[in-house]
Design a protein around this motif. Structure first.
Motif, short mmCIF file in Angstrom:
data_model
loop_
_atom_site.label_atom_id
_atom_site.label_comp_id
_atom_site.label_asym_id
_atom_site.label_seq_id
_atom_site.Cartn_x
_atom_site.Cartn_y
_atom_site.Cartn_z
N ARG A 1 0.83 -1.21 0.00
CA ARG A 1 0.00 0.00 0.00
C ARG A 1 0.86 1.26 0.00
O ARG A 1 0.72 2.14 0.83
N GLN B 1 -8.18 8.54 -8.09
CA GLN B 1 -9.46 7.91 -7.77
C GLN B 1 -9.34 6.92 -6.61
O GLN B 1 -10.27 6.74 -5.84
N LYS B 2 -8.20 6.29 -6.48
CA LYS B 2 -8.03 5.26 -5.44
C LYS B 2 -6.93 5.63 -4.43
O LYS B 2 -6.40 4.76 -3.73
N THR C 1 -6.76 4.41 -0.76
CA THR C 1 -6.54 2.99 -0.45
C THR C 1 -5.09 2.72 -0.06
O THR C 1 -4.75 1.60 0.34
#
Length: 483
Positions: A84, A102-103, A106
């Motif tokens: 990550r 967009q992510k 995460t």
């Protein structure tokens, strides 16, 4: 009894004990305090945000000054098994950047350059995300670069001024009292917890030698490389000279490569990796090289000039001897080097004429970028003036630029004074940072007395012992984990 932090340290990172200062810094971060931490090179600054990252619930934003440094830190985390982790930088294509945005929430560890943080899309995304910690890595750059080279560092103050922002951790290896004040101000640190470890590195032995000419300088550099062991880094001021030195030394059978900002990014990364792997023993570089390069066994740092400040000098020589073994920091200079260093430090600095041209362009509705295309101003000129002129009048901006230029010249005078007077080099460097030297090691510096052969021989003597101890620790840690 082992505390929770010691257990995490061993389970996650494989270390049995914290280095000086690490635990206290981590505790302050976990207490949600703003923190300014000054740890010498090689004392594990990255652990001070990596461990809290695993103990805190949300993302950690790391603002990193160089692409090579950013990539090195990302690679380290990935080697630890962390998936990550991501770096947002200028090498991303627009579609890649949009997809990543967009992510973004995460990811646990998100590395950004100051310029990327200031982009509207990125700022908007960050405002919607839960963030546990903001880290300013190599925070001295806020002071050393922000005012006169990369003003986006100064814009971080605006970004970090919103109500309810997460805690900020500022990390650096060197900071004078003035730089500490700059960091605290520009990052909007609120009553920060300040942790300062001694910046003295007793295993680094300082030497300053005056030579008659540039030709003599190269001959002495070549002789030292042949006589004393590497790996090492040669710091010079120009890209041309870095290439010339590397070419001449390579014809003498030395495994060396040049490194500077004029090279393609992929080539720089390749040379850095070769150096880390031992495929190249020496790197001849401008100051673009070294920040974030985690190579423990650098034995020599050689300068052929007066660096632009004591802090820069301390940063560069601090890349030697991270393994604790003795290392040499040698600087060769001529009487003319002071003037050349001043020219290099101030050459790309705006003056009254640049301010006038810039303002005329804006008044005519033209974009400042055209000034660069037309060769009227450099990119650095435009960056600096784009920051200061909207905030200050033309007269105030000119006064600020004069003051910054004067400070640059004074810093070079100070470097020369420290290296050429009769007082201990080590003691003077430490005093610049507001600290006191408790004890001088044998072979301290060329002022106190230095026998280089003893330093190098001691390094060679203990190298095999260091390798054996490293493997013993790894094997012991492996068995403890299995238990």
């Amino acid at each position: 009894m082992t505390s929770h932090l010691e257990k995490v340290l061993f389970d996650k990172f494989g270390y049995s004990a914290f280095r000086p200062g690490q635990k206290e810094i981590i505790q302050s971060v976990l207490n949600k305090e703003d923190v300014l931490a000054i740890l010498p090179t090689g004392m594990g600054k990255s652990l001070c945000y990596q461990m809290p990252g695993y103990l805190l619930p949300y993302s950690v934003i790391i603002i990193s000054p160089l692409l090579s440094l950013m990539q090195d830190q990302v690679d380290q985390l990935k080697k630890m098994g962390e998936k990550r982790v991501v770096a947002m930088n200028s090498f991303l294509t627009p579609p890649e950047k949009n997809a990543l945005l967009q992510k973004l929430d995460t990811y646990k560890f998100i590395f950004l350059s100051p310029e990327m943080v200031m982009q509207e899309q990125v700022k908007a995304k960050l405002q919607t995300m839960p963030i546990s910690l903001v880290v300013a890595d190599e925070a001295h750059c806020i002071s050393q670069w922000g005012f006169d080279f990369r003003p986006d560092y100064l814009r971080l103050s605006d970004w970090l001024s919103f109500k309810g922002r997460p805690p900020v951790l500022a990390l650096t290896a060197t900071a004078t009292p003035k730089v500490i004040n700059d960091i605290t101000t520009q990052l909007n640190l609120k009553t920060p917890s300040i942790h300062i470890q001694s910046l003295d590195r007793p295993n680094i032995r300082y030497e300053a030698l005056e030579v008659d000419s540039q030709e003599d300088k190269f001959e002495l550099i070549a002789a030292q490389i042949n006589q004393f062991s590497g790996p090492g880094i040669i710091y010079t001021q120009s890209r041309k000279k870095a290439d010339e030195y590397a070419l001449k030394l390579s014809t003498m059978g030395i495994r060396i490569a040049s490194y500077h900002a004029g090279m393609e990014h992929v080539d720089r990364m390749f040379i850095q990796q070769q150096f880390l792997n031992g495929e190249v023993e020496w790197v001849c570089a401008t100051n673009a090289f070294g920040m974030g390069v985690h190579k423990d066994d650098v034995r020599q740092i050689i300068h052929d000039h007066f660096p632009s400040s004591v802090a820069n000098y301390a940063q560069e020589v601090g890349r030697a001897g991270r393994d604790g073994l003795d290392s040499l920091a040698t600087l060769f200079f001529t009487r003319d080097d002071e003037d050349h260093s001043i020219f290099v430090a101030t050459n790309d600095f705006p003056d009254e004429s640049h301010v006038k041209v810039y303002k005329e362009f804006l008044q005519n509705g033209q974009h400042p970028g055209q000034l660069v295309e037309m060769g009227l101003l450099s990119e650095t000129h435009v960056r600096i003036l784009t920051y200061w002129l909207p905030r200050k009048s033309a007269e105030e901006t000119i006064n600020i630029l004069h003051q910054l230029k004067r400070q640059k010249i004074e810093q070079i005078y100070l470097v020369k004074e420290i290296l050429t007077n009769t007082s201990c080099i080590r003691q003077q460097i430490i005093e610049v940072f507001g600290q006191k030297l408790n004890e001088r090691p044998d072979n301290c510096c060329s002022k106190c007395g230095l026998i280089k052969e003893e330093v190098v021989n001691q390094s060679k003597k203990h190298e095999n012992q260091r390798i054996i101890q490293t493997w013993e620790k790894r094997i012991s840690a492996l068995f403890q984990r299995n238990d």
